[in-house]
Design an enzyme around this catalytic site. Sequence first.
Site, PDB file in Angstrom:
ATOM      1  N   GLY A   1      10.260  -1.042   6.446  1.00 31.12           N
ATOM      2  CA  GLY A   1       9.488   0.184   6.738  1.00 31.12           C
ATOM      3  C   GLY A   1      10.635   1.789   6.889  1.00 31.12           C
ATOM      4  N   SER A   2      11.697   1.336   5.725  1.00 33.63           N
ATOM      5  CA  SER A   2      12.345   3.019   6.161  1.00 33.63           C
ATOM      6  C   SER A   2      11.847   3.931   4.913  1.00 33.63           C
ATOM      7  CB  SER A   2      14.057   3.026   4.900  1.00 33.63           C
ATOM      8  OG  SER A   2      13.382   2.704   3.734  1.00 33.63           O
TER       9      SER A   2
ATOM     10  N   ASN B   1       0.994   4.758  -3.395  1.00 32.67           N
ATOM     11  CA  ASN B   1       1.291   4.058  -3.096  1.00 32.67           C
ATOM     12  C   ASN B   1       2.877   5.148  -3.880  1.00 32.67           C
ATOM     13  OD1 ASN B   1       3.150   1.277  -3.276  1.00 32.67           O
ATOM     14  ND2 ASN B   1       2.615   1.364  -5.130  1.00 32.67           N
TER      15      ASN B   1
ATOM     16  N   HIS C   1       6.627   3.773  -5.656  1.00 35.25           N
ATOM     17  CA  HIS C   1       7.110   2.761  -6.119  1.00 35.25           C
ATOM     18  C   HIS C   1       8.292   3.596  -7.173  1.00 35.25           C
ATOM     19  CE1 HIS C   1       6.949  -0.755  -9.351  1.00 35.25           C
ATOM     20  NE2 HIS C   1       7.483   0.234 -10.277  1.00 35.25           N
TER      21      HIS C   1
ATOM     22  N   ASP D   1      -0.069  -1.062  -9.605  1.00 37.62           N
ATOM     23  CA  ASP D   1       0.669   0.156 -10.570  1.00 37.62           C
ATOM     24  C   ASP D   1      -0.003   1.723 -11.064  1.00 37.62           C
ATOM     25  OD1 ASP D   1       2.973   0.262  -8.505  1.00 37.62           O
ATOM     26  OD2 ASP D   1       3.747  -1.575  -9.872  1.00 37.62           O
TER      27      ASP D   1
END
Length: 197
Positions: A11-12, A106, A108, A149
Amino acid sequence: MNIAVFASHGGSDLQAIIDGCKNNQINARVSVVISNNGNSMALQRAEAEGIPAYHLSANKSGNEEALATEILDILAKYNVEMIFLAGYMRMLHISVLEKYNNRIFNIHPALLPKFGGKGMHGMNVHTAVIKAKESETGVTIHRVNAEYDSGEIVAQTTVPVLKNDTPEILAARVLDREYEFLVEVIGDIVNGEITLG
């Protein structure tokens, strides 16, 4: 804007988003956090910040359809307008993808379309980048669709790959940039510079 963050582990990235909202770099708030891992630091970070946090998984719900219904109910409850996947290691059900079409993003840790797809996460990505003798890597933020992705890329930033890099050293350099970039790009989405569907 109300943002839901989905995360599976540390969770950083979630913390970077929370901090970005608190210091007005992002004109929004994290209204709910969802994790498929009951022991994730992401849930603990959310609770420490007073943000509603839920452990939801297909195992707990019974099946993928039931899980999707629970997720959609929670997103509706908190009036979520955008979903950000910050290290979420599950594919979202089609019903969630359709309901939030173009509103799910998202992050990546590479320059997609290179080094993406199933199994390409965490250290696997950085190992592959070094093995391919790339001179640069980076961070990609993309919309989420039904294939890992492969959604529309909305923003990318580059990070150099240096001669003596190990996957761990490269991962740390990418992560440093990832935190800043995440806040910049979510800020742009919230401000309308990157459009929601």
